[in-house]
Each structure stands twice: as C-alpha cells, then as structure tokens.
Design a protein around this motif. Structure first.
Motif, short mmCIF file in Angstrom:
data_model
loop_
_atom_site.label_atom_id
_atom_site.label_comp_id
_atom_site.label_asym_id
_atom_site.label_seq_id
_atom_site.Cartn_x
_atom_site.Cartn_y
_atom_site.Cartn_z
N ARG A 44 29.73 11.30 17.84
CA ARG A 44 30.28 9.93 17.90
C ARG A 44 29.72 9.18 19.10
NH1 ARG A 44 34.95 12.84 16.34
NH2 ARG A 44 35.97 12.54 18.33
N GLU A 48 27.25 5.64 19.26
CA GLU A 48 27.57 4.50 20.13
C GLU A 48 26.46 4.26 21.14
OE1 GLU A 48 29.28 1.22 21.70
OE2 GLU A 48 29.83 2.24 19.84
N GLN A 52 24.18 0.86 21.61
CA GLN A 52 24.05 0.15 22.88
C GLN A 52 22.63 0.25 23.45
OE1 GLN A 52 27.11 0.91 25.84
NE2 GLN A 52 28.69 1.10 24.26
N SER A 87 33.08 3.11 26.64
CA SER A 87 32.99 3.48 25.23
C SER A 87 33.22 4.98 25.05
CB SER A 87 31.63 3.09 24.65
OG SER A 87 31.46 1.70 24.66
#
Length: 96
Positions: A44, A48, A52, A87
C-alpha cells in the motif's frame, strides 16, 4: 524543492509519533503481527509512493519495517518527505 532546516524538521516531527531526524533523513520503524501484514502495508505504501513520485529507502525483516525518507535530488529533507510520512502514517493507522 527547498531543503528544510533542522529546526523546521524537528518542529514538523512533533506531529509524527515515532519519527526521528538523523543522517539527513527522517526515520521510523513499525512492527506488525507477521510478515504477511508487514508486506501488505509495504504494498500500500509503494502505491502511494509511486503516486507521489517519491520513494522511501526501506527494509523489511519478517514483521518489522524500517523507513527512511530524504529527497535525494535536493540533498536533504523537504516537504515531499513529510507529505509521504503523513501518508505512511495514514496507511499504517488504517490497517490497525
């Protein structure tokens, strides 16, 4: 991207439990129930990080994940590192 000074980094770290600044990067580690849980979180985080366009230096041994963030192009810690750190915290918190 502008490098943050040590005072600004330490101020921002107050909002991130378990993170520390050393060797021109911010670092943390997490322990999970088992390898499968640790690896699931890593996947996960990887999605992310790719979104980014900012990728962690990390290592995993069984149920432990160690993460270091630094903006290599800038030569130190920048806002990009704190954005990814927040995050990562959200991802880990969602999995608990």
């Amino acid at each position: 991207m502008q490098i943050l000074d040590k005072n600004e980094i330490n101020k921002r770290l107050e909002d991130l439990e378990g993170w520390e600044f050393k060797d021109d990067a911010i670092h943390t580690s997490f322990q999970f129930e088992n390898f499968k849980e640790a690896f699931s979180v890593m996947v996960r985080i990887a999605f992310e990080a790719e979104a980014q366009q900012h990728h962690p230096d990390w290592s995993n041994v069984y149920n432990e994940l160690q993460i270091s963030l630094s903006t290599h192009d800038a030569g130190g810690v920048t806002e990009k590192d704190f954005k990814l750190a927040r995050s990562i915290e959200n991802i880990v918190d969602a999995g608990e």
